[in-house]
Design a protein around this motif. Structure first.
Motif, PDB file in Angstrom:
ATOM      1  N   THR A  62       0.737  -0.998  -0.304  1.00  0.00           N
ATOM      2  CA  THR A  62      -0.104  -0.099  -0.291  1.00  0.00           C
ATOM      3  C   THR A  62       0.352   0.858   0.092  1.00  0.00           C
ATOM      4  O   THR A  62       0.584   1.755  -1.246  1.00  0.00           O
ATOM      5  CB  THR A  62      -0.865   0.231   1.186  1.00  0.00           C
ATOM      6  N   ALA A  63       2.082   1.284   1.061  1.00  0.00           N
ATOM      7  CA  ALA A  63       2.647   2.639   1.080  1.00  0.00           C
ATOM      8  C   ALA A  63       3.572   2.837  -0.444  1.00  0.00           C
ATOM      9  O   ALA A  63       3.718   3.517  -0.576  1.00  0.00           O
ATOM     10  CB  ALA A  63       4.038   2.603   2.282  1.00  0.00           C
ATOM     11  N   THR A  64       3.608   1.331  -0.963  1.00  0.00           N
ATOM     12  CA  THR A  64       4.214   1.890  -2.853  1.00  0.00           C
ATOM     13  C   THR A  64       3.697   1.762  -3.404  1.00  0.00           C
ATOM     14  O   THR A  64       4.415   2.856  -4.403  1.00  0.00           O
ATOM     15  CB  THR A  64       5.717  -0.346  -2.631  1.00  0.00           C
ATOM     16  N   ARG A  65       2.770   1.730  -3.238  1.00  0.00           N
ATOM     17  CA  ARG A  65       2.086   2.225  -4.344  1.00  0.00           C
ATOM     18  C   ARG A  65       1.236   3.596  -4.126  1.00  0.00           C
ATOM     19  O   ARG A  65       1.187   4.608  -5.457  1.00  0.00           O
ATOM     20  CB  ARG A  65       0.309   1.662  -4.605  1.00  0.00           C
ATOM     21  N   GLU A  66       1.471   4.129  -3.039  1.00  0.00           N
ATOM     22  CA  GLU A  66       1.434   5.315  -2.966  1.00  0.00           C
ATOM     23  C   GLU A  66       2.244   6.666  -3.144  1.00  0.00           C
ATOM     24  O   GLU A  66       2.240   7.943  -3.726  1.00  0.00           O
ATOM     25  CB  GLU A  66       0.905   5.812  -1.501  1.00  0.00           C
ATOM     26  N   MET A  67       3.743   6.086  -3.086  1.00  0.00           N
ATOM     27  CA  MET A  67       4.240   6.519  -3.229  1.00  0.00           C
ATOM     28  C   MET A  67       4.437   6.502  -5.251  1.00  0.00           C
ATOM     29  O   MET A  67       4.885   7.560  -6.246  1.00  0.00           O
ATOM     30  CB  MET A  67       6.127   6.028  -2.900  1.00  0.00           C
ATOM     31  N   LEU A  68       4.687   5.150  -5.591  1.00  0.00           N
ATOM     32  CA  LEU A  68       4.370   5.129  -7.797  1.00  0.00           C
ATOM     33  C   LEU A  68       3.479   6.889  -7.544  1.00  0.00           C
ATOM     34  O   LEU A  68       3.504   7.532  -8.632  1.00  0.00           O
ATOM     35  CB  LEU A  68       3.612   4.335  -7.623  1.00  0.00           C
ATOM     36  N   TRP A  69       1.970   6.575  -7.414  1.00  0.00           N
ATOM     37  CA  TRP A  69       1.138   7.333  -7.192  1.00  0.00           C
ATOM     38  C   TRP A  69       1.489   9.308  -7.096  1.00  0.00           C
ATOM     39  O   TRP A  69       1.580   9.584  -7.738  1.00  0.00           O
ATOM     40  CB  TRP A  69      -0.261   7.666  -6.024  1.00  0.00           C
ATOM     41  N   TYR A 225       9.051   4.300   6.251  1.00  0.00           N
ATOM     42  CA  TYR A 225       9.590   2.922   4.727  1.00  0.00           C
ATOM     43  C   TYR A 225       9.507   3.422   3.283  1.00  0.00           C
ATOM     44  O   TYR A 225      10.361   3.778   2.179  1.00  0.00           O
ATOM     45  CB  TYR A 225       8.065   1.772   4.436  1.00  0.00           C
ATOM     46  N   SER A 226       8.004   4.368   3.019  1.00  0.00           N
ATOM     47  CA  SER A 226       8.482   5.100   1.531  1.00  0.00           C
ATOM     48  C   SER A 226       9.829   6.445   1.823  1.00  0.00           C
ATOM     49  O   SER A 226       9.829   6.477   0.211  1.00  0.00           O
ATOM     50  CB  SER A 226       7.047   6.225   1.668  1.00  0.00           C
ATOM     51  N   ALA A 227      10.665   6.751   2.833  1.00  0.00           N
ATOM     52  CA  ALA A 227      11.134   7.738   2.168  1.00  0.00           C
ATOM     53  C   ALA A 227      12.427   6.695   1.529  1.00  0.00           C
ATOM     54  O   ALA A 227      13.083   6.952   1.406  1.00  0.00           O
ATOM     55  CB  ALA A 227      11.510   8.379   3.108  1.00  0.00           C
ATOM     56  N   TYR A 288       8.779   3.161 -12.141  1.00  0.00           N
ATOM     57  CA  TYR A 288       8.833   1.819 -11.768  1.00  0.00           C
ATOM     58  C   TYR A 288       7.022   1.072 -11.555  1.00  0.00           C
ATOM     59  O   TYR A 288       6.014   2.042 -11.185  1.00  0.00           O
ATOM     60  CB  TYR A 288       8.929   2.117  -9.610  1.00  0.00           C
ATOM     61  N   ALA A 289       6.916   0.160 -11.437  1.00  0.00           N
ATOM     62  CA  ALA A 289       5.503  -1.079 -11.199  1.00  0.00           C
ATOM     63  C   ALA A 289       6.292  -1.292 -10.006  1.00  0.00           C
ATOM     64  O   ALA A 289       6.406  -2.218  -9.460  1.00  0.00           O
ATOM     65  CB  ALA A 289       4.927  -1.766 -12.577  1.00  0.00           C
ATOM     66  N   ILE A 290       4.522  -2.034  -9.355  1.00  0.00           N
ATOM     67  CA  ILE A 290       4.359  -2.382  -7.773  1.00  0.00           C
ATOM     68  C   ILE A 290       4.548  -3.747  -8.417  1.00  0.00           C
ATOM     69  O   ILE A 290       5.747  -4.483  -7.081  1.00  0.00           O
ATOM     70  CB  ILE A 290       2.864  -1.875  -7.533  1.00  0.00           C
ATOM     71  N   THR A 291       5.343  -4.010  -9.409  1.00  0.00           N
ATOM     72  CA  THR A 291       5.609  -5.695  -9.802  1.00  0.00           C
ATOM     73  C   THR A 291       7.108  -5.822  -9.979  1.00  0.00           C
ATOM     74  O   THR A 291       7.963  -6.175  -9.870  1.00  0.00           O
ATOM     75  CB  THR A 291       5.130  -6.545 -10.925  1.00  0.00           C
TER      76      THR A 291
END
Length: 310
Positions: A62-69, A225-227, A288-291
């Motif tokens: 979830t945090a990774t998807r937020e960062m990519l967003w 984590y996001s940072a 980058y993608a979530i995968t």
């Protein structure tokens, strides 16, 4: 060799200090907090280490998807809720309820955001939050007689940062921020993790995050984590090894209605050394993608729920 304390111990020590000795304050939400002003934590990211909390489960995807967003510059929750990411929904939902008097539940609100283009445009936008400032900071050019025209394309701070790290690594100006004073009143929430600075030494990239406001019980787990994730992505793009993440908090607080969360988490012992692998190197930071990410050796204790103060 005697191992040092677990990286998470500094977090638990700060939590305990704030809960026992923090200044009790009335805050914007009306919930109330215990707080301290000024705190620092340091996390070594060598060997793919990633500072995920282990005393409770952190939903890193979830945090990774937020960062990519963020990196897309999007400011509407629609693409997030399509991915079942709900962390930004409470703010537009609260606004919708107050302005319409319709006490709609979150699930129904999100479904309308997904299915109804006009509804999403009207009620799903958060204003010029994080990503907008990171990749499209407003740019103005003179238009004559004291007037200025806003350019269609703004300043991409992330692009400039990576270019600077590659071509002038010793600079002291490797900084980007979301704190656009002229647009704060248009944002659903002014940036909490507001300013990032980067530093290159001995082939390693380190970063310092200044967070003006930190909900230590809920938000911090995602923020740190996001940072670290962003540092890792930028390091890969610049062919550098990850160094250290330095986290600085301004107003660091625990909400008074988070007593169960605090007491349960402080009763637990941290353990394990999770690692983040980046499986592919895209051509740019924006591809980058979530995968492309996997977390290994992460065996946290159970999730601890607590209400979000809006």
């Amino acid at each position: 060799m005697i191992p040092g304390p677990h990286y998470e111990q500094q977090y638990l020590d700060l939590m305990r200090h704030i809960w026992m000795h923090g200044d009790e304050r009335v805050d914007r939400t009306g919930v109330g907090t215990r707080a301290v002003f000024g705190a620092t934590m340091r996390f070594d990211l060598a060997d793919n280490a990633i500072p995920l909390l282990t005393t409770k489960r952190v939903f890193w995807k979830t945090a990774t998807r937020e960062m990519l967003w963020f990196l897309t510059g999007d400011t509407n929750i629609r693409s997030l809720v399509k991915q079942k990411v709900h962390i930004w929904t409470d703010w537009p939902l609260d606004k919708y309820r107050k302005e319409t008097g319709d006490n709609i539940d979150r699930e129904t609100f999100e479904q309308r955001i997904i299915e109804d283009d006009m509804f999403a445009e009207q009620w799903g936008d958060l204003g010029p939050v994080y990503g907008k400032q990171w990749v499209n900071w407003p740019r103005y050019t003179p238009a004559g007689e004291g007037f200025f025209r806003r350019e269609d394309k703004g300043i991409n701070q992330i692009e400039l940062l990576i270019d600077g790290l590659k071509n002038n690594p010793g600079s002291r100006r490797h900084i980007f921020t979301g704190w656009n004073v002229a647009e704060l009143d248009q944002m659903a929430l002014p940036p909490c993790h507001k300013t990032y600075q980067f530093y290159v030494a001995n082939g390693k990239l380190s970063a310092l995050l200044y967070q003006r406001s930190c909900d230590l019980g809920l938000g911090f787990a995602f923020n740190v984590y996001s940072a670290a994730l962003l540092l890792r992505m930028i390091a890969q793009q610049c062919d550098l090894e990850p160094g250290e993440l330095v986290w600085n908090g301004g107003d660091v607080h625990l909400y008074l209605n988070h007593a169960k969360l605090v007491e349960e988490q402080l009763s637990r012992q941290p353990s394990g050394k999770p690692k983040l692998n980046i499986l592919r190197k895209p051509k740019s930071i924006f591809e980058y993608a979530i995968t492309d990410f996997e977390v290994l050796d992460y065996t946290p204790q159970s999730h601890i729920s607590a209400p979000v103060a809006v």
